[in-house]
Enzyme design. Structure first.
Site, short mmCIF file in Angstrom:
data_model
loop_
_atom_site.label_atom_id
_atom_site.label_comp_id
_atom_site.label_asym_id
_atom_site.label_seq_id
_atom_site.Cartn_x
_atom_site.Cartn_y
_atom_site.Cartn_z
N GLY A 10 0.83 -1.20 0.00
CA GLY A 10 0.00 0.00 0.00
C GLY A 10 0.87 1.24 0.00
O GLY A 10 1.25 1.73 1.06
N GLY A 12 0.53 4.39 -0.19
CA GLY A 12 -0.02 5.71 0.14
C GLY A 12 1.01 6.47 0.96
O GLY A 12 2.19 6.06 1.04
N GLY A 15 2.59 4.35 3.85
CA GLY A 15 3.38 3.25 3.29
C GLY A 15 4.71 3.76 2.75
O GLY A 15 5.78 3.18 2.99
N ASN A 100 -6.94 2.86 9.59
CA ASN A 100 -7.85 3.64 10.46
C ASN A 100 -9.05 2.79 10.83
O ASN A 100 -9.32 1.77 10.20
CB ASN A 100 -8.38 4.86 9.69
N LYS A 181 -8.72 6.92 18.44
CA LYS A 181 -8.52 7.53 17.12
C LYS A 181 -9.82 7.47 16.33
O LYS A 181 -10.19 8.43 15.64
CB LYS A 181 -7.40 6.78 16.39
N ASN A 185 -11.83 10.46 14.48
CA ASN A 185 -12.15 10.36 13.06
C ASN A 185 -13.66 10.40 12.81
O ASN A 185 -14.13 11.02 11.86
CB ASN A 185 -11.58 9.07 12.45
N SER A 255 -8.52 13.57 5.86
CA SER A 255 -8.26 12.55 4.84
C SER A 255 -9.54 12.15 4.09
O SER A 255 -9.51 11.92 2.88
CB SER A 255 -7.64 11.32 5.51
N GLU A 267 -13.28 5.96 3.90
CA GLU A 267 -13.17 4.94 4.95
C GLU A 267 -14.38 4.97 5.89
O GLU A 267 -14.26 4.56 7.04
CB GLU A 267 -11.88 5.16 5.74
O1 KPL Z 1 -6.92 11.91 11.31
C1 KPL Z 1 -7.45 12.82 10.74
C2 KPL Z 1 -7.73 12.64 9.30
O2 KPL Z 1 -7.63 13.57 8.52
O3 KPL Z 1 -8.03 11.51 8.93
C3 KPL Z 1 -7.85 14.07 11.47
C4 KPL Z 1 -7.39 15.31 10.83
C5 KPL Z 1 -7.28 14.01 12.87
C6 KPL Z 1 -9.33 14.16 11.56
O4 KPL Z 1 -9.98 13.05 11.91
#
Ligand code: KPL
Length: 301
Positions: A10, A12, A15, A100, A181, A185, A255, A267
């Site tokens: 991967g 990205g 990676g 994630n 996390k 997100n 992201s 995601e």
């Molecule tokens: O992890 C992040 C992302 O962009 O995926 C932040 C900026 C912390 C927001 O969830």
């Protein structure tokens, strides 16, 4: 524990960052992607230095198996990427999952016969061109297995990463850290992706209200799952966590928004799915999370 050869699946931002930092520090790396990539890759450091280096890039692996397989694809692509390689992986090969959310990790931990570690990172990186990754901000990586075992392996991986310039620690409670996390997100990414706004705009009307509703639903699910916020307690702890990240990333496009703007899949299943499923298991209503999940599934790219 000898960890010297790495397959990184991967290419990205994470990676490539991993591939270039490990290569820079003498580890033997093969970077695997769906399409051919230039072997000469450049890492731009947080200090602005450009470090050019040769990396083995392949669309399929050749030769023997590595000491470690890092899966760094987006969450929705991880299982397919694993399955493509599975028949040629030794049963005891350690796998590190960098996704994630909390969708891929329990599924692959069950499927892979060898040790499975999960990693969550705050390293900031982006791909600037096919031959260039920018290490925009130094972060930290936590590593561990979902059931808290494989401590020696997690410490060995953390040590290799730290020696390569990516600060990392082994932790016995990675499941809790992944949910932390995921809470961040879930409160930020779906809303900014849907409204197509930068993170900081969430502080303003009418978005602020929406964030508060999402945090409230997330906090109830977390309580039912027995997961406390990293600091403080209950709803206030989750609010403090989310608003601190919004503040710290105010100018950023998250992201998921970048994925939407680039016409890529998002995601949302890996981030919202586990929360909605946990809510169902506990008999909790999460109407805002459910509707965001539905909306993102149907949002045009
Ligand atoms: O992890 C992040 C992302 O962009 O995926 C932040 C900026 C912390 C927001 O969830």
């Amino acid at each position: 524990m000898g960890l010297q050869t790495h397959w990184i699946v991967g290419p990205g931002a994470i990676g490539r960052l991993l591939a270039l930092r490990l290569s820079q520090h003498g580890q033997r790396v093969t970077l695997l992607g769906r399409r051919p990539l230039p072997a000469l890759q450049t890492l731009i450091t947080p200090q602005g230095d450009a470090l050019a280096m040769e990396v083995v890039t392949r669309t399929r692996p050749t030769g023997g198996s590595p000491d470690l397989l890092h899966l760094t694809t987006k969450a929705y692509a991880a299982e397919a990427a694993y399955l493509e390689l599975a028949s040629r992986l030794p049963a005891d090969l350690p796998l590190v999952l960098w996704q994630n959310g909390f969708h891929t990790q329990p599924r692959l931990a069950t499927r892979h016969p060898g040790p499975v570690l999960c990693a969550t990172t705050t390293e900031g990186a982006y791909v600037a061109a096919d031959d260039r990754v920018v290490h925009a901000g130094q972060g930290n990586t936590l590593i561990g297995s979902l059931e808290g075992g494989h401590g020696d392996l997690a410490r060995a991986v953390a040590s290799v990463l730290s020696t390569s310039g990516l600060s990392a620690q082994a932790v016995p409670d990675i499941r809790r850290r992944l949910w932390h996390k995921l809470a961040i997100n879930a409160a930020i990414n779906p809303l900014v992706a849907h409204h197509r706004i930068r993170n900081g705009e969430l502080r303003e009307t009418p978005f602020r209200e929406e964030v508060e509703v999402v945090i409230g639903e997330v906090a109830r699910v977390m309580q039912a799952e027995g997961i406390a916020p990293p600091e403080g307690s209950g709803l206030d702890g989750w609010r403090a966590l989310v608003w601190r990240v919004v503040e710290a990333t105010a100018a950023n496009r998250a992201s998921m928004l970048q994925d939407v703007l680039a016409g890529r899949p998002t995601e949302h299943v890996a981030i919202l799915g586990p929360l909605c499923q946990a809510a169902k298991r506990h008999g909790l209503a999460t109407p805002r999370l459910d509707s965001l999940l539905k909306t993102l599934a149907g949002d045009p790219p």
